[in-house]
Design a protein around this motif. Sequence first.
Motif, PDB file in Angstrom:
ATOM      1  N   LEU A   1      43.089  40.548  30.021  1.00  0.00           N
ATOM      2  CA  LEU A   1      41.823  40.027  30.543  1.00  0.00           C
ATOM      3  C   LEU A   1      42.052  38.732  31.309  1.00  0.00           C
ATOM      4  CD1 LEU A   1      38.697  39.963  30.735  1.00  0.00           C
ATOM      5  CD2 LEU A   1      38.734  38.716  28.542  1.00  0.00           C
ATOM      6  N   ILE A   2      42.832  37.818  30.742  1.00  0.00           N
ATOM      7  CA  ILE A   2      43.091  36.533  31.397  1.00  0.00           C
ATOM      8  C   ILE A   2      43.804  36.745  32.731  1.00  0.00           C
ATOM      9  CG2 ILE A   2      44.339  34.330  31.202  1.00  0.00           C
ATOM     10  CD1 ILE A   2      41.850  34.577  29.384  1.00  0.00           C
ATOM     11  N   VAL A   3      44.812  37.604  32.749  1.00  0.00           N
ATOM     12  CA  VAL A   3      45.561  37.871  33.977  1.00  0.00           C
ATOM     13  C   VAL A   3      44.690  38.605  34.989  1.00  0.00           C
ATOM     14  CG1 VAL A   3      47.541  39.134  34.929  1.00  0.00           C
ATOM     15  CG2 VAL A   3      47.794  37.792  32.830  1.00  0.00           C
ATOM     16  N   THR A   4      43.881  39.553  34.533  1.00  0.00           N
ATOM     17  CA  THR A   4      42.985  40.298  35.425  1.00  0.00           C
ATOM     18  C   THR A   4      41.959  39.370  36.063  1.00  0.00           C
ATOM     19  OG1 THR A   4      43.265  42.307  34.124  1.00  0.00           O
ATOM     20  CG2 THR A   4      41.333  42.209  35.562  1.00  0.00           C
ATOM     21  N   LEU A   5      41.395  38.460  35.277  1.00  0.00           N
ATOM     22  CA  LEU A   5      40.436  37.499  35.841  1.00  0.00           C
ATOM     23  C   LEU A   5      41.103  36.606  36.879  1.00  0.00           C
ATOM     24  CD1 LEU A   5      38.379  36.483  32.674  1.00  0.00           C
ATOM     25  CD2 LEU A   5      37.576  37.818  34.640  1.00  0.00           C
ATOM     26  N   ALA A   6      42.346  36.196  36.621  1.00  0.00           N
ATOM     27  CA  ALA A   6      43.074  35.371  37.595  1.00  0.00           C
ATOM     28  C   ALA A   6      43.330  36.158  38.880  1.00  0.00           C
ATOM     29  CB  ALA A   6      44.382  34.874  36.994  1.00  0.00           C
ATOM     30  N   ALA A   7      43.712  37.424  38.743  1.00  0.00           N
ATOM     31  CA  ALA A   7      43.929  38.263  39.923  1.00  0.00           C
ATOM     32  C   ALA A   7      42.625  38.472  40.685  1.00  0.00           C
ATOM     33  CB  ALA A   7      44.529  39.614  39.509  1.00  0.00           C
TER      34      ALA A   7
END
Length: 169
Positions: free
Chosen positions: A11-17
């Motif tokens: 989730l954290i990486v997806t939001l950053a992307a």
Amino acid sequence: MNSLIRSYDRLIVTLAALAGVMAASVFVIIVVDVSMRTAGMRPPAFSSAVSEYLLLYMTMCAAPWLVRTRGHVRIDSFISYLSDGARRAIERAIIVVCILLCLAATWFGAYFAVDFWVRGTIDIRSIEIPRSLLFVPLVLGFFLCAVEFARFLAVGETLRQPDESEDGD
């Protein structure tokens, strides 16, 4: 529990992307808007409002990832002169303050989002959206930032990068 942690990490990486895609979108919208104006054409009326909304959303989507990667702003000048024990204690206190501030921002964001939703308030610019949608990214972003700061405490990390030496070299 490991699957929950992996899902949270994704989730954290997806939001950053997603924030990166939003930044690129803002760039394209602005270039198209300016190019059309320069060519004497009338740009879409929504371009300014959408850019403003995207700036808010991308900031709050990227914020938890920035906390995790320690990409947030910090000033070490004062604590760099302290002993290791004092420096660690102050950093832990700062992390607690960050958690409390993020949770306060989450609470206020949720309060305003619910209030504007109940009252049916609309944000009127070149497009109309429910005003409560302006507070949703604040609630999500600040809550996830609080979780990231709390993770530092839970695993015993500090605000410095793991590869940074204790003496500032």
